[in-house]
Design a protein around this motif. Structure first.
Motif, PDB file in Angstrom:
ATOM      1  N   ASP A  58      13.838 -42.916  44.102  1.00  0.00           N
ATOM      2  CA  ASP A  58      12.590 -42.455  44.703  1.00  0.00           C
ATOM      3  C   ASP A  58      11.839 -43.575  45.417  1.00  0.00           C
ATOM      4  N   GLN A  59      12.345 -44.772  45.311  1.00  0.00           N
ATOM      5  CA  GLN A  59      11.781 -45.972  45.928  1.00  0.00           C
ATOM      6  C   GLN A  59      10.385 -46.322  45.401  1.00  0.00           C
ATOM      7  N   ASP A  60      10.071 -45.862  44.166  1.00  0.00           N
ATOM      8  CA  ASP A  60       8.742 -46.145  43.610  1.00  0.00           C
ATOM      9  C   ASP A  60       8.784 -46.990  42.344  1.00  0.00           C
ATOM     10  N   ALA A  61       9.942 -47.557  42.040  1.00  0.00           N
ATOM     11  CA  ALA A  61      10.082 -48.454  40.888  1.00  0.00           C
ATOM     12  C   ALA A  61      11.160 -49.485  41.200  1.00  0.00           C
ATOM     13  N   LEU A  62      10.979 -50.670  40.626  1.00  0.00           N
ATOM     14  CA  LEU A  62      11.928 -51.761  40.840  1.00  0.00           C
ATOM     15  C   LEU A  62      12.484 -52.259  39.516  1.00  0.00           C
ATOM     16  N   VAL A  63      13.671 -52.814  39.576  1.00  0.00           N
ATOM     17  CA  VAL A  63      14.223 -53.602  38.481  1.00  0.00           C
ATOM     18  C   VAL A  63      14.464 -54.993  39.045  1.00  0.00           C
ATOM     19  N   LEU A  64      13.833 -55.987  38.406  1.00  0.00           N
ATOM     20  CA  LEU A  64      14.046 -57.376  38.801  1.00  0.00           C
ATOM     21  C   LEU A  64      15.014 -57.997  37.807  1.00  0.00           C
ATOM     22  N   SER A  65      16.157 -58.413  38.281  1.00  0.00           N
ATOM     23  CA  SER A  65      17.132 -59.098  37.442  1.00  0.00           C
ATOM     24  C   SER A  65      16.827 -60.593  37.543  1.00  0.00           C
ATOM     25  N   CYS A  66      16.433 -61.189  36.410  1.00  0.00           N
ATOM     26  CA  CYS A  66      15.884 -62.545  36.435  1.00  0.00           C
ATOM     27  C   CYS A  66      16.547 -63.478  35.440  1.00  0.00           C
ATOM     28  N   ARG A  67      16.416 -64.758  35.722  1.00  0.00           N
ATOM     29  CA  ARG A  67      16.804 -65.818  34.790  1.00  0.00           C
ATOM     30  C   ARG A  67      15.504 -66.425  34.266  1.00  0.00           C
ATOM     31  N   PRO A  68      15.163 -66.133  32.996  1.00  0.00           N
ATOM     32  CA  PRO A  68      13.907 -66.649  32.439  1.00  0.00           C
ATOM     33  C   PRO A  68      14.005 -68.125  32.060  1.00  0.00           C
ATOM     34  N   ALA A  69      12.931 -68.867  32.320  1.00  0.00           N
ATOM     35  CA  ALA A  69      12.851 -70.290  31.944  1.00  0.00           C
ATOM     36  C   ALA A  69      12.010 -70.403  30.670  1.00  0.00           C
ATOM     37  N   GLY A  70      12.444 -69.712  29.625  1.00  0.00           N
ATOM     38  CA  GLY A  70      11.697 -69.711  28.370  1.00  0.00           C
ATOM     39  C   GLY A  70      11.338 -68.302  27.967  1.00  0.00           C
ATOM     40  N   PRO A  71      10.530 -68.162  26.928  1.00  0.00           N
ATOM     41  CA  PRO A  71      10.131 -66.831  26.468  1.00  0.00           C
ATOM     42  C   PRO A  71       9.387 -66.071  27.568  1.00  0.00           C
ATOM     43  N   THR A  72       9.641 -64.780  27.639  1.00  0.00           N
ATOM     44  CA  THR A  72       8.977 -63.965  28.652  1.00  0.00           C
ATOM     45  C   THR A  72       7.627 -63.451  28.174  1.00  0.00           C
ATOM     46  N   CYS A  73       7.529 -63.102  26.904  1.00  0.00           N
ATOM     47  CA  CYS A  73       6.290 -62.523  26.383  1.00  0.00           C
ATOM     48  C   CYS A  73       5.228 -63.589  26.121  1.00  0.00           C
ATOM     49  N   HIS A  74       3.966 -63.241  26.360  1.00  0.00           N
ATOM     50  CA  HIS A  74       2.863 -64.176  26.109  1.00  0.00           C
ATOM     51  C   HIS A  74       2.721 -64.509  24.623  1.00  0.00           C
ATOM     52  N   THR A  75       3.376 -63.717  23.744  1.00  0.00           N
ATOM     53  CA  THR A  75       3.339 -63.993  22.302  1.00  0.00           C
ATOM     54  C   THR A  75       4.340 -65.079  21.904  1.00  0.00           C
ATOM     55  N   GLY A  76       5.203 -65.463  22.849  1.00  0.00           N
ATOM     56  CA  GLY A  76       6.252 -66.437  22.561  1.00  0.00           C
ATOM     57  C   GLY A  76       7.591 -65.790  22.254  1.00  0.00           C
ATOM     58  N   ALA A  77       7.632 -64.465  22.212  1.00  0.00           N
ATOM     59  CA  ALA A  77       8.893 -63.751  21.986  1.00  0.00           C
ATOM     60  C   ALA A  77       9.729 -63.776  23.263  1.00  0.00           C
ATOM     61  N   PRO A  78      11.049 -63.762  23.109  1.00  0.00           N
ATOM     62  CA  PRO A  78      11.911 -63.775  24.302  1.00  0.00           C
ATOM     63  C   PRO A  78      11.671 -62.585  25.223  1.00  0.00           C
ATOM     64  N   SER A  79      11.316 -61.432  24.636  1.00  0.00           N
ATOM     65  CA  SER A  79      11.054 -60.206  25.382  1.00  0.00           C
ATOM     66  C   SER A  79       9.741 -59.605  24.895  1.00  0.00           C
ATOM     67  N   CYS A  80       9.062 -58.892  25.763  1.00  0.00           N
ATOM     68  CA  CYS A  80       7.855 -58.165  25.341  1.00  0.00           C
ATOM     69  C   CYS A  80       8.222 -56.993  24.432  1.00  0.00           C
ATOM     70  N   PHE A  81       9.482 -56.626  24.407  1.00  0.00           N
ATOM     71  CA  PHE A  81       9.955 -55.503  23.594  1.00  0.00           C
ATOM     72  C   PHE A  81      10.603 -56.031  22.322  1.00  0.00           C
ATOM     73  N   TYR A  82       9.778 -56.596  21.449  1.00  0.00           N
ATOM     74  CA  TYR A  82      10.267 -57.205  20.215  1.00  0.00           C
ATOM     75  C   TYR A  82       9.982 -56.352  18.981  1.00  0.00           C
ATOM     76  N   ARG A  83       9.497 -55.122  19.200  1.00  0.00           N
ATOM     77  CA  ARG A  83       9.247 -54.201  18.091  1.00  0.00           C
ATOM     78  C   ARG A  83       9.844 -52.837  18.424  1.00  0.00           C
ATOM     79  N   ARG A  84      10.270 -52.136  17.375  1.00  0.00           N
ATOM     80  CA  ARG A  84      10.767 -50.773  17.549  1.00  0.00           C
ATOM     81  C   ARG A  84       9.906 -49.838  16.727  1.00  0.00           C
ATOM     82  N   LEU A  85       9.778 -48.608  17.189  1.00  0.00           N
ATOM     83  CA  LEU A  85       9.007 -47.588  16.488  1.00  0.00           C
ATOM     84  C   LEU A  85       9.924 -46.890  15.500  1.00  0.00           C
ATOM     85  N   GLU A  86       9.610 -47.023  14.220  1.00  0.00           N
ATOM     86  CA  GLU A  86      10.352 -46.347  13.157  1.00  0.00           C
ATOM     87  C   GLU A  86       9.369 -45.475  12.395  1.00  0.00           C
TER      88      GLU A  86
END
Length: 110
Positions: free
Chosen positions: A73-101
């Protein structure tokens, strides 16, 4: 070309170029997309601050963009990146570091 919404934004999903893990989700406007393409480093639009920001501008944990994918639909992007350290501001490698159980957030075991 990407199609921005009525606020001039589109969703950008960032994935790790090597592992394909989802790292973060942010918004881009035309200025952020242009800056990303010009520099090779991920830039986004901060909705809370109402301005352009480069990921890692203060931490040094920049995202080097290898590829930009545009959805059908040309209204969303996926950026394939090489991170230079943790991505999340919490220091986690990903912002998705929790799962809903059930009704509880549990840490993702890596």
């Amino acid at each position: 070309m990407p199609k921005f919404d009525d606020k001039g934004l589109l969703c950008a999903v960032v994935v790790d170029h090597a592992s394909r893990a989802v790292l973060m989700v942010a918004f881009m406007d035309a200025e952020a997309l242009a800056a990303t393409r010009a520099t090779g480093l991920a830039h986004f639009h901060s909705r809370s601050r109402g301005k352009l920001w480069q990921k890692g501008e203060s931490s040094g944990h920049v995202l080097e963009v290898e590829e930009i994918l545009v959805d059908c639909d040309q209204d969303a992007l996926v950026l394939s990146c090489r991170p230079a350290g943790p991505t999340c501001h919490t220091g986690a490698p990903s912002c998705f570091y929790r799962r809903l159980e059930g009704d509880v957030l549990q840490p993702v075991k890596t």
